[in-house]
Design an enzyme around this catalytic site. Sequence first.
Site, PDB file in Angstrom:
ATOM      1  CE  LYS A 138      17.453  50.490  20.765  1.00  0.00           C
ATOM      2  NZ  LYS A 138      18.734  50.506  21.246  1.00  0.00           N
ATOM      3  CD  GLU A 193      25.443  47.097  26.007  1.00  0.00           C
ATOM      4  OE1 GLU A 193      25.128  46.146  26.795  1.00  0.00           O
ATOM      5  OE2 GLU A 193      26.438  47.897  26.228  1.00  0.00           O
TER       6      GLU A 193
END
Lengths: 572, 347
Positions: free
Chosen positions: B203, B293
């Site tokens: 995501k 990330e």
Amino acid sequence: MVDINLFLRKRDIHQLYKYVVDDEEKWPIFRYNKKRNQVIQLVKKYTLKHFVENSSDNIHELIAECLYLEQIRIKEQPWRVDPSDEQEFWKDVKYKLKEIKNKSVLGESTKRLEEELLMKIIDRYAQEIAGNFKISTYRIATILVPFILSKIFNASIRIKNRKEYHLHKNKSYSLNDKVKVIGNIELIRKLSTKGTILLLPTHFSNLDSIVMGWTIRTIGLSPFMYGAGLNLFNMYLFAYFMGRLGAYKVDRRKKNQIYLEALKTYTKISIDYGVHQLFFPGGTRSRSGSIEKKLKLGLLSTAIDVQCENCRKNPENPRKIFVVPAVINYHFVLDAASLIHQELKNIGKEKYVTIKDKSGSTWNILKTIVKFFSTSSDMIISYGEPMDVFGNRVDENGVSYDKHNRPIKLFDYFSFNNQFLWDEQRNSQYTIELGERILKEFLRTNVVMSSHLVAFTAFEMIKKQFKLPLFDLLSVPTEEISLEREDFELAVEKMKTKILELYNKSELKISEELKGSLNDLITHGLNNLGLYNEKKPLMINKEGKLVTHDLALLYYYHNRLDGYGLEKLFDV
Amino acid sequence: MYAIEKVGVLGSGSFGICLANLISENYEVMLYARRQEVLNTITVSREYAGQRLSDKVYVTNDLKLIADSCKLIFPVVSSSGFRDVMQKISPYLTPGHVLIHGTKGLDVTLLNDEIPEDDFSESRKYIFTMSDVILQETSVKRMGVISGPNLAAEIAQGLPAATVVASKYDDVIELAIQALKSPRFKIYTSKDLVGTELAGVLKNPIAIASGIHAAMDLGHNARAFLITRGFSEMIKIGKVLKSDMTGFLGLAGIGDLIATCSGNLSRNFSVGYRIGKGEKLKDILSSLQETAEGINTVKIAYSVSKYYKLRTPLFDALYEVLFQEASPYEALKELLNSPTVKDVDFI
């Protein structure tokens, strides 16, 4: 007086290693069997306890369900081995169950009666399951079987090499010349005195249990206990030997809870007692010809439970179970054609093929044995690295080590903050992970033989040539299929290079032929592939082209190298 | 009830501190700070990353001490430092430890740039989730993941939130519930470990895309378009990485997408926003205090998609914008011009 047993033991030329434990009376299976009656009592006690503790309110339903399933089985799947009083026994159960029901309607307590009836059923199952190891039968079998087999083997060598008769005249070949055993045998031998060994081989052929029984002895281990399908006991000859050689009976028709629990308890007690076990975790023979991709977890879960219980009893130094995967490598499987047929029927039409299997008759098994031992084709039994039930490496003292070679305490797996916890869900997850680990070890332990390699290469080339989905490809008339020798050689070379690369990474093992020249490899492979199958899966025709007489059979042998991703080599 | 004495938290970023404070409502916590200056700052001021540290949190850089004192440990270090920390703590860990990580990233230590084309095995030989890394580096078997819409800043303010704890082991889930129990923090459970991990990971790129979109001011319709199509691509990539779909459909997938794509509290969203405003990636990276990330994930997801010949126009566009300096407008145009396909093709 001549001691016949001593005489028999002296004649023993087939054993590569001395027995780890020389005194037969100290063999776990011997001691266990001496207590056969006590064991049956224990099975009864623990099985009953299980149901009383877990479903005390439902014992009536439990028996009713068992009765219902047993009645169907008796009607639909009767076997010769079934006892003659079966109908009578279950009729009696039905009658008693009715009586109990009537009493409970009148408000009387029926708990004791229910338990008594349940105990009666468990007793019947326990008596049926328990093996009856006989040392005398074992001694005779271990002399007789190798003796006969090596006679067949020697005779066939002499017939085949008539022209060089003088070379073979005075030579006596033992089975060790035919069946090669590889692996860390010394470690397995040492561990056999430290705990219970769970030997888990792949399953391809009817010969497997005989072969494994033989290798266990060759490496000097005392006999293992193993669960044999009750269907095998339909055959008098096998029935006579098997029970006496350490087999206990497993009836796959019986799926009721009481039977399954009794069976589980029996194996639990024997593992706990230290009786080494031989178990084919794939369940039945591989239909597709590939190494197992899924395992039956029943016995593995029992092993985890026993290990858990042992850790509870002795956190510091629990008695251990050692898992040893093994791969049996043949150049041919006599029933390959029928096996692959079943597989294709299975995946093609999603139609379940029942366990009725023509190849399972005494005659067929004997035929396989004779055919196998009269060919020059050899067999390799590859033992994998022994490990504990968590897949950790173990040393000769049975100490487990983690990846960084630090000793591991098994108690830790079953505890939190030094508090022992019995957790079925956790144990069943450990079982799943053990199963996955064993599947990986199978691939690493597998020995690539010349015939596997040529079969894989040829089938992949044919697949690429026709570019058809599997079932359409298999229905292409075999006359239309041929491969140029030159192309084939190139492809085999490519395959060989890749396999050697995997071998260097310890991802698989290879047989001697793979270390020689390409030409010898191909010749050896073609000569041995499906040697005794009615139709040749692969051969060279008069024009020097490679052709097949049975593509499904070639597919079967090809599948043996499934699981390494080698098909990608043919993508380009 | 399990006999928890102390709980370890590895990683003193904003989520690490947030988690340590949350657990300290129930148990004493040992917080690991890798960098000496961070350790010093926290020890002196008892404050870091905008959060005040509870009195029941003890900060240390001694991994042995943590492993010896805590049988339940939450590693929440960034994915790039995860393997290193696992390697360092591994000598002190036993199969008796339980690890529940909260790192939404992948480990690609073994992967150079792209998956080698001639390699036989699939990408999971090179691309690892954090639970893979735990398995590879330690002797711990009982592990889980905590994931979901858990923006540290909001939890720190005492706002309510929900999370999912996924593990194949019931006892791991029970331990997590026991340690994290709080009237403002609702826990849901899942058995889909890998799915939950990958949902949380995949995501992040969509959050970057949302950030870019916000900077370009393209409206609500376009944002919904991006999120929904992104979700569909996430599942496609997740599936080839051998995960279930269930993890994606819950808090760790949809839930986290809604949270990180709607506001600027997410680092990934902020990175996207700055890209959308025309900043260069390397400039943004040098100014970031903590890892975003998603940037790494875009690269990995792109390789996976190419390797498996998946159709993932949104991830492709993101890759081009981030690493090939394509303009977001051009990428958007390409996305709108991609062939018409079925809306839902992943079920």
